[in-house]
Design an enzyme around this catalytic site. Structure first.
Site, mmCIF file in Angstrom:
data_model
loop_
_atom_site.group_PDB
_atom_site.id
_atom_site.type_symbol
_atom_site.label_atom_id
_atom_site.label_comp_id
_atom_site.label_asym_id
_atom_site.label_seq_id
_atom_site.Cartn_x
_atom_site.Cartn_y
_atom_site.Cartn_z
ATOM 1 N N GLU A 149 -36.694 -6.377 0.293
ATOM 2 C CA GLU A 149 -36.454 -7.809 0.095
ATOM 3 C C GLU A 149 -34.960 -8.140 0.246
ATOM 4 O OE1 GLU A 149 -36.517 -10.194 -4.034
ATOM 5 O OE2 GLU A 149 -38.159 -8.786 -3.784
ATOM 6 N N ASP B 12 -31.838 9.879 -9.111
ATOM 7 C CA ASP B 12 -31.675 11.136 -9.836
ATOM 8 C C ASP B 12 -33.025 11.651 -10.341
ATOM 9 O OD1 ASP B 12 -29.607 12.911 -11.323
ATOM 10 O OD2 ASP B 12 -31.012 12.338 -12.895
#
Ligand code: NOJ
Ligand code: CA
Length: 534
Positions: A250, A200
């Site tokens: 990751e 956002d």
């Protein structure tokens, strides 16, 4: 060759509060979403983006977060969330969450602590507190939702900064606790299996260190966009997204592929937008041009060229948007129930033929218009109140969805439930999903057909789009042996010389009527395109 899933996926935006209410309190919830996932799988989308469902005092309907690692009781709990993710994955749907880093809620424990502390106390440094200038705020910045961007702490000379509502204090990203907390928040949800995040107000976070007025301190209020150059797009923000990219990388699923970052980056020139989607930052950023241009071939073509150029320059994927929870619904933007509905169907037919990702706002697949005449006493968007009613705000595109023609709130809630949190107009009955499922001429069935064809024909892949010669007001391009033509002008135009495989609405003559479009298969052969990676 395979392409990562997010490069060509169609993601459905679920505005949780207004999607489906499972327990009859008139507010959409996570169990309601889970119950309707088969509808979304059947529609043919690849995933969902859930608008914020964290604990929140709801000053801005969840974009004011009190606790980033829990679910608001109005929407359910973490078990409901886990079930939603499990069921979505079982159906082959990805789940993206909304992360809101620029601000939190005034009820967040950090802000509660900051307010209770004395000026100068370190607890205040996680936010932007500053002394006013007499009775005036520390600077002339204005909030995007109307009024000053500062609120005074009662009885003191100090004010705090909020670029949105006073219920949403801006975080101070120069304080080490802030990046540390958000990294933990990302990991919390990644550990629960989410496939990525919509970020956002991603151009926010850092402010110019001096909080100087600059030339345009009131620009945000005037434009209702991130236009104040000292309040947005500071260079430090990119380091944050590089860190976030490393985190999601990751966590790449061994079986489901990448986890992704998609940015809501607004108010910036294309050159600056490109910085956010560099190879080591976000995977993609929404292309909002189509929210703002009229239904006009030339405007569309320029917007599409801009989007394709951005993707080519950065290696990102174009991310097309025709509607969202902040914008007047596309049917209404294009002229209302009849004309606008035809145009909106043609526009989605166009979007579905483009390379890249597509985001669909809930209810657009039903052809829902905006509820413009929502009585003022029901308006709940802070924009309405903060602009003294001068701007109607965004409630009209957030009305709870109609699922059935009868029953309490057209199937949004179970029978006998409380009234929905925003009232539905009686004409919503004509748009309900059940009847549209059964009607092959409905907007819902058109969306379903287009999404199936888009998948079968592998149109989301990054294969060339070639513009074809076209008269004024007509948009025509080829993707391999498929030609897409949309007629935005006032007169019928000759159809391409091929087999019509889908049309935005039925027509009988050889010409394509105004406000309509279709896909044609040309007869020459072409090599098989690369397989999509699921
Ligand atoms: C953008 C969101 O889409 C909007 O709904 C919200 O009000 C603002 N950011 C503030 O979080
Ligand atoms: Ca509910």
């Amino acid at each position: 060759m395979t392409e990562a899933w997010w490069r060509h996926s169609v993601i459905y935006q679920v505005y949780v509060r207004s999607f489906a209410d499972s327990n009859g309190d008139g507010i959409g919830d996570l169990k309601g979403v889970t119950g309707r996932l088969p509808y979304l799988a059947d529609l043919g989308v690849d995933g969902i983006w859930l608008t914020p469902c964290y604990p929140s005092p709801q000053y801005d309907h969840g974009y004011d977060i009190e606790n980033h690692t829990d679910i608001d009781p109005a929407y359910g709990d973490l078990d409901d969330f886990d079930q939603l993710v499990a069921e979505a994955h079982r159906l082959g749907l990805r789940v993206l969450l909304d992360v809101v880093p620029n601000h939190c809620a005034i009820t967040h424990p950090w802000f509660v602590e900051a307010l209770a502390a004395e000026p100068g106390n370190p607890a205040r440094e996680r936010f932007h507190f500053a002394d006013g200038d007499g009775d005036a705020p520390p600077n002339g910045w204005r909030s995007m939702f109307g009024g000053p961007a500062w609120t005074r702490v009662p009885g003191t000379s100090q004010w705090y900064l909020h670029l949105f509502t006073p219920g949403q204090p801006d975080c101070n990203w120069r304080h080490p606790d802030v990046p540390e907390m958000f990294a933990k928040v990302l990991r919390f949800w990644l550990d629960r299996g989410v496939d990525g995040f919509r970020i956002d107000a991603a151009q926010g976070l850092f402010k110019h260190p001096e909080l100087a007025d600059g030339d345009e301190p009131g620009a945000d209020e005037l434009t209702r966009d991130a236009a104040n150059p000292n309040a947005w797009n500071q260079p430090e923000v990119h380091e944050v997204y590089r860190g976030w990219r490393a985190i999601v990388d990751e966590y790449a699923h061994s079986d489901l592929g990448d986890r992704v970052l998609v940015g809501e980056v607004t108010g910036l020139a294309q050159a600056h937008l490109a910085d956010y989607v560099r190879a080591d930052e976000m995977h993609q950023a929404f292309l909002f041009d189509l929210l703002h241009v009229p239904f006009e071939a030339g405007e569309y073509r320029r917007a599409i060229d801009r989007g394709l150029a951005l993707a080519a320059q950065t290696g990102s994927a174009p991310t097309w948007v025709l509607g969202n929870h902040d914008t007047t619904r596309v049917v209404t933007r294009y002229g209302g129930a009849s004309l606008g509905a035809e145009r909106a169907r043609a526009a989605f037919l166009l979007l579905a033929a483009l390379p890249g990702a597509v985001y669909v706002y809930q209810g657009d697949e039903l052809g829902l218009p905006e509820y413009i005449d929502l009585p003022d006493e029901h308006r709940a968007d802070p924009i309405f109140r903060r602009t003294g009613g001068r701007q109607l705000g965004r409630d009209g595109c957030r009305i709870p969805l109609p699922w059935t023609s009868e029953g309490t709130s057209y199937g949004f809630s179970p029978d006998g439930a409380q009234a929905p949190w925003l009232p539905q107009p009686p004409w919503f009955a004509a748009y309900e999903a059940d009847s549209q499922q059964a009607d092959s001429a409905s907007t819902l069935r058109l969306y379903r057909d287009l999404l199936r064809l888009r998948r079968d024909l592998e149109l989301g892949l990054d294969t060339p789009l070639t513009w074809l010669d076209q008269p004024p007001h007509v948009l025509t391009f080829a993707r391999g042996d498929l030609v897409c033509l949309v007629n935005t002008g006032p007169d019928p135009v000759p159809a391409p010389d091929g087999d019509l495989i889908v049309a935005s609405r039925p027509w009988t003559s050889a010409a394509v009527p105004p406000n309509s479009g279709g896909w044609w298969r040309m007869t020459r052969s072409r090599p098989r395109p690369a397989r999509l990676r699921r």
